[in-house]
Design a protein around this motif. Structure first.
Motif, PDB file in Angstrom:
ATOM      1  N   ASP A 234       0.996  -1.029   0.126  1.00  0.00           N
ATOM      2  CA  ASP A 234       0.030   0.165   0.023  1.00  0.00           C
ATOM      3  C   ASP A 234       0.794   1.328   0.054  1.00  0.00           C
ATOM      4  N   ILE A 235       0.967   1.995  -1.039  1.00  0.00           N
ATOM      5  CA  ILE A 235       1.491   3.366  -1.081  1.00  0.00           C
ATOM      6  C   ILE A 235       0.499   4.451  -0.533  1.00  0.00           C
ATOM      7  N   HIS A 236       0.992   5.042   0.567  1.00  0.00           N
ATOM      8  CA  HIS A 236       0.307   5.979   1.266  1.00  0.00           C
ATOM      9  C   HIS A 236       0.366   7.550   0.877  1.00  0.00           C
TER      10      HIS A 236
ATOM     11  N   GLU B 123       6.204   6.725   1.221  1.00  0.00           N
ATOM     12  CA  GLU B 123       5.501   6.203   2.467  1.00  0.00           C
ATOM     13  C   GLU B 123       4.722   4.968   2.118  1.00  0.00           C
ATOM     14  N   PHE B 124       4.902   4.153   2.764  1.00  0.00           N
ATOM     15  CA  PHE B 124       4.027   2.591   2.204  1.00  0.00           C
ATOM     16  C   PHE B 124       3.971   1.761   3.507  1.00  0.00           C
ATOM     17  N   SER B 125       3.172   0.714   3.349  1.00  0.00           N
ATOM     18  CA  SER B 125       3.207  -0.400   4.184  1.00  0.00           C
ATOM     19  C   SER B 125       3.328  -1.630   3.284  1.00  0.00           C
ATOM     20  N   ALA B 126       4.193  -2.499   3.699  1.00  0.00           N
ATOM     21  CA  ALA B 126       4.276  -3.838   3.046  1.00  0.00           C
ATOM     22  C   ALA B 126       4.047  -4.954   3.960  1.00  0.00           C
ATOM     23  N   PHE B 127       3.030  -5.858   3.368  1.00  0.00           N
ATOM     24  CA  PHE B 127       2.502  -7.087   4.167  1.00  0.00           C
ATOM     25  C   PHE B 127       3.345  -8.243   3.792  1.00  0.00           C
ATOM     26  N   TYR B 128       3.510  -9.085   4.957  1.00  0.00           N
ATOM     27  CA  TYR B 128       3.996 -10.289   4.765  1.00  0.00           C
ATOM     28  C   TYR B 128       3.481 -11.388   5.792  1.00  0.00           C
ATOM     29  N   THR B 129       3.776 -12.765   5.211  1.00  0.00           N
ATOM     30  CA  THR B 129       3.393 -13.781   5.907  1.00  0.00           C
ATOM     31  C   THR B 129       4.619 -14.414   6.107  1.00  0.00           C
ATOM     32  N   HIS B 130       4.848 -15.157   7.489  1.00  0.00           N
ATOM     33  CA  HIS B 130       5.839 -15.862   8.012  1.00  0.00           C
ATOM     34  C   HIS B 130       5.497 -17.069   8.940  1.00  0.00           C
ATOM     35  N   PRO B 131       6.197 -17.993   8.999  1.00  0.00           N
ATOM     36  CA  PRO B 131       5.779 -18.988   9.857  1.00  0.00           C
ATOM     37  C   PRO B 131       5.847 -18.755  11.499  1.00  0.00           C
TER      38      PRO B 131
ATOM     39  N   ARG C  26       5.962  -0.515   7.907  1.00  0.00           N
ATOM     40  CA  ARG C  26       5.494   0.629   7.606  1.00  0.00           C
ATOM     41  C   ARG C  26       6.763   1.605   7.451  1.00  0.00           C
ATOM     42  N   GLU C  27       7.058   2.146   6.248  1.00  0.00           N
ATOM     43  CA  GLU C  27       8.277   2.756   6.025  1.00  0.00           C
ATOM     44  C   GLU C  27       7.947   4.038   5.447  1.00  0.00           C
ATOM     45  N   ALA C  28       8.985   4.836   5.457  1.00  0.00           N
ATOM     46  CA  ALA C  28       9.062   6.237   4.883  1.00  0.00           C
ATOM     47  C   ALA C  28      10.536   6.032   4.324  1.00  0.00           C
ATOM     48  N   SER C  29      10.660   5.843   3.016  1.00  0.00           N
ATOM     49  CA  SER C  29      11.764   5.880   2.239  1.00  0.00           C
ATOM     50  C   SER C  29      12.190   6.785   1.651  1.00  0.00           C
ATOM     51  N   ARG C  30      13.471   6.940   1.426  1.00  0.00           N
ATOM     52  CA  ARG C  30      14.171   8.241   0.717  1.00  0.00           C
ATOM     53  C   ARG C  30      15.238   7.702  -0.309  1.00  0.00           C
ATOM     54  N   PHE C  31      14.822   8.293  -1.575  1.00  0.00           N
ATOM     55  CA  PHE C  31      15.248   8.106  -2.971  1.00  0.00           C
ATOM     56  C   PHE C  31      15.991   9.249  -3.355  1.00  0.00           C
ATOM     57  N   VAL C  32      17.103   8.699  -4.298  1.00  0.00           N
ATOM     58  CA  VAL C  32      17.889   9.810  -4.947  1.00  0.00           C
ATOM     59  C   VAL C  32      17.931   9.323  -6.358  1.00  0.00           C
ATOM     60  N   LYS C  33      18.168  10.510  -7.492  1.00  0.00           N
ATOM     61  CA  LYS C  33      18.301   9.960  -8.744  1.00  0.00           C
ATOM     62  C   LYS C  33      19.671  10.353  -9.312  1.00  0.00           C
TER      63      LYS C  33
ATOM     64  N   TYR D 164      17.459   3.509  -3.867  1.00  0.00           N
ATOM     65  CA  TYR D 164      17.136   3.521  -2.464  1.00  0.00           C
ATOM     66  C   TYR D 164      18.163   3.997  -1.772  1.00  0.00           C
ATOM     67  N   VAL D 165      18.063   5.035  -0.573  1.00  0.00           N
ATOM     68  CA  VAL D 165      19.021   5.786   0.174  1.00  0.00           C
ATOM     69  C   VAL D 165      18.771   4.857   1.704  1.00  0.00           C
ATOM     70  N   ASP D 166      17.607   4.994   2.201  1.00  0.00           N
ATOM     71  CA  ASP D 166      17.255   4.707   3.519  1.00  0.00           C
ATOM     72  C   ASP D 166      15.751   4.709   3.686  1.00  0.00           C
ATOM     73  N   GLY D 167      15.368   4.284   4.960  1.00  0.00           N
ATOM     74  CA  GLY D 167      13.971   4.473   5.322  1.00  0.00           C
ATOM     75  C   GLY D 167      13.897   4.669   7.028  1.00  0.00           C
ATOM     76  N   VAL D 168      12.707   5.194   7.263  1.00  0.00           N
ATOM     77  CA  VAL D 168      12.467   5.153   8.736  1.00  0.00           C
ATOM     78  C   VAL D 168      11.070   4.397   8.782  1.00  0.00           C
ATOM     79  N   THR D 169      11.410   3.312   9.742  1.00  0.00           N
ATOM     80  CA  THR D 169      10.222   2.445   9.809  1.00  0.00           C
ATOM     81  C   THR D 169       9.353   3.294  11.070  1.00  0.00           C
ATOM     82  N   ALA D 170       8.031   2.841  10.869  1.00  0.00           N
ATOM     83  CA  ALA D 170       6.956   3.443  11.904  1.00  0.00           C
ATOM     84  C   ALA D 170       6.452   2.073  12.819  1.00  0.00           C
ATOM     85  N   GLY D 171       6.588   2.389  14.120  1.00  0.00           N
ATOM     86  CA  GLY D 171       6.329   1.399  15.014  1.00  0.00           C
ATOM     87  C   GLY D 171       5.339   0.432  14.806  1.00  0.00           C
TER      88      GLY D 171
END
Length: 127
Positions: free
Chosen positions: A74-76, A91-99, A106-113, A120-127
């Motif tokens: 989901d792109i926010h 800013e996005f949410s990425a959903f996953y399944t795991h055993p 949920r992350e706010a990612s920074r990018f440069v061209k 992709y430079v880095d990202g800050v995750t939300a709790g």
């Protein structure tokens, strides 16, 4: 068999993110790079993740957990990151399944061209 792209833009993988993963095309925007990186996680393409990571912040290797399945993105919000920009934030949410349990990143990612390539430079995750 026609397979929908993991990034959920509503296109076939062959025509959406796969050309980026193969290196046949460059993502035109920061959001396209974000979506293609999510697709890389979904299909287990660690090489693409490394190729699209800004060199000074990239890890030496990327180890993907084969038991973790990324299934929804989901792109926010997207700030800048367009065709004429040199920086962007998605800013996005990425959903996953795991055993060990399902979850969401949920992350706010920074990018440069640089040289027409979004990275992709880095990202800050939300709790």
């Amino acid at each position: 068999m026609i397979k929908a792209c993991p990034c959920l833009r509503g296109e076939q993988f062959e025509n959406c993110c796969k050309p980026f993963l193969r290196g046949d095309a460059l993502p035109p925007t920061a959001e396209h790079l974000m979506r293609s990186r999510f697709s890389a996680f979904s299909v287990g393409d660690a090489d693409y993740l490394l190729r699209t990571w800004y060199p000074s912040t990239a890890p030496g290797t990327v180890e993907l957990d084969p038991t973790q399945r990324w299934y929804r993105l989901d792109i926010h919000a997207a700030q800048l990151g367009g065709l004429m920009d040199t920086t962007g934030k998605v800013e996005f949410s990425a959903f996953y399944t795991h055993p060990d349990g399902n979850g969401v990143l949920r992350e706010a990612s920074r990018f440069v061209k640089e040289d027409r390539r979004w990275l992709y430079v880095d990202g800050v995750t939300a709790g």
